[in-house]
Scaffold this motif. Sequence first.
Motif, short mmCIF file in Angstrom:
data_model
loop_
_atom_site.label_atom_id
_atom_site.label_comp_id
_atom_site.label_asym_id
_atom_site.label_seq_id
_atom_site.Cartn_x
_atom_site.Cartn_y
_atom_site.Cartn_z
N ASP A 117 48.13 54.98 -66.45
CA ASP A 117 47.59 53.50 -66.38
C ASP A 117 46.04 53.69 -67.06
O ASP A 117 45.58 52.62 -66.91
CB ASP A 117 47.74 53.21 -64.93
N ALA A 118 45.72 54.80 -66.92
CA ALA A 118 44.02 55.00 -67.47
C ALA A 118 43.96 56.25 -68.31
O ALA A 118 44.81 57.38 -67.86
CB ALA A 118 43.05 54.56 -66.55
N ARG A 119 43.01 56.18 -69.18
CA ARG A 119 42.77 57.65 -69.84
C ARG A 119 41.11 57.56 -70.16
O ARG A 119 40.77 56.49 -70.55
CB ARG A 119 43.60 58.21 -70.90
N ALA A 120 40.52 58.59 -70.30
CA ALA A 120 39.27 58.72 -70.74
C ALA A 120 38.94 60.21 -71.46
O ALA A 120 39.71 61.05 -71.26
CB ALA A 120 38.41 58.65 -69.33
N VAL A 179 38.15 66.70 -74.58
CA VAL A 179 39.23 66.74 -73.65
C VAL A 179 39.28 65.35 -72.94
O VAL A 179 38.54 64.57 -72.94
CB VAL A 179 38.61 67.53 -72.53
N GLU A 180 40.79 64.89 -72.85
CA GLU A 180 41.15 63.68 -72.23
C GLU A 180 41.59 63.85 -70.75
O GLU A 180 42.05 65.10 -70.56
CB GLU A 180 42.15 63.14 -72.99
N VAL A 181 41.33 62.99 -70.26
CA VAL A 181 42.01 63.05 -68.70
C VAL A 181 42.72 61.82 -68.46
O VAL A 181 42.32 60.76 -68.75
CB VAL A 181 40.91 62.98 -67.62
N LEU A 182 44.32 62.03 -68.19
CA LEU A 182 45.20 60.96 -67.88
C LEU A 182 45.35 60.48 -66.61
O LEU A 182 45.16 61.61 -65.76
CB LEU A 182 46.47 61.18 -68.58
#
Length: 200
Positions: free
Chosen positions: A20-23, A33-36
């Motif tokens: 429901d979100a990612r950065a 690097v992404e964080v989900l």
Amino acid sequence: MEKVLALVEARLRSALGEPDARASVTFLGTDRVEVLRFTDTENGDGRPVVRYATLGMSARPMADPTDLVADPVRGPRAELLLTVRAGLADTDKVLRPLAVLAASPQVEGVVVAPGASLDVGEPLWPGAPFTSVLVGEPGGLVPDLELDGGMDPVRFLPLLPMTPNEAAWKRVHGAQALEERWLGSETDLRDPRRASVRLD
């Protein structure tokens, strides 16, 4: 690299649902690097949890810092998972610390493995009583992802937040002893506000 990350994201979605979100975070000299973020309300006890998963750490194999030349194919690959109770703290601020930990194999040449301690040097989120995490055993929430071409599988490593006292005790007594203390005290490791387990 992109193919590996596409497979990793597909595995995360199949195990955890739609994020429901990612950065995304990029550090100088490293890959992005992404964080989900995944919100789970179907965990059986009526209390929702939030799961944060890194995406990008597994793009390259982790190399032993003593190796003269890093193997571009063979070597352990991993992503990090953190699960906390929802709505009890501003845990979304953990995105950058998680990205820092996921970038550590590229930046510092460390191999992240079960039983290791990882320290970010500051609270994991505002007001958090934790500045470090214990790396847990993979294979529970998200199964290992097998890869072709001689590459090692991607393992999804759970992170267990530790208070400074717990981290110091773990350095002396080991990861298994700390986990036994948590288990014996029925510690809710998903509580973002929990106090240190009794260590005397």
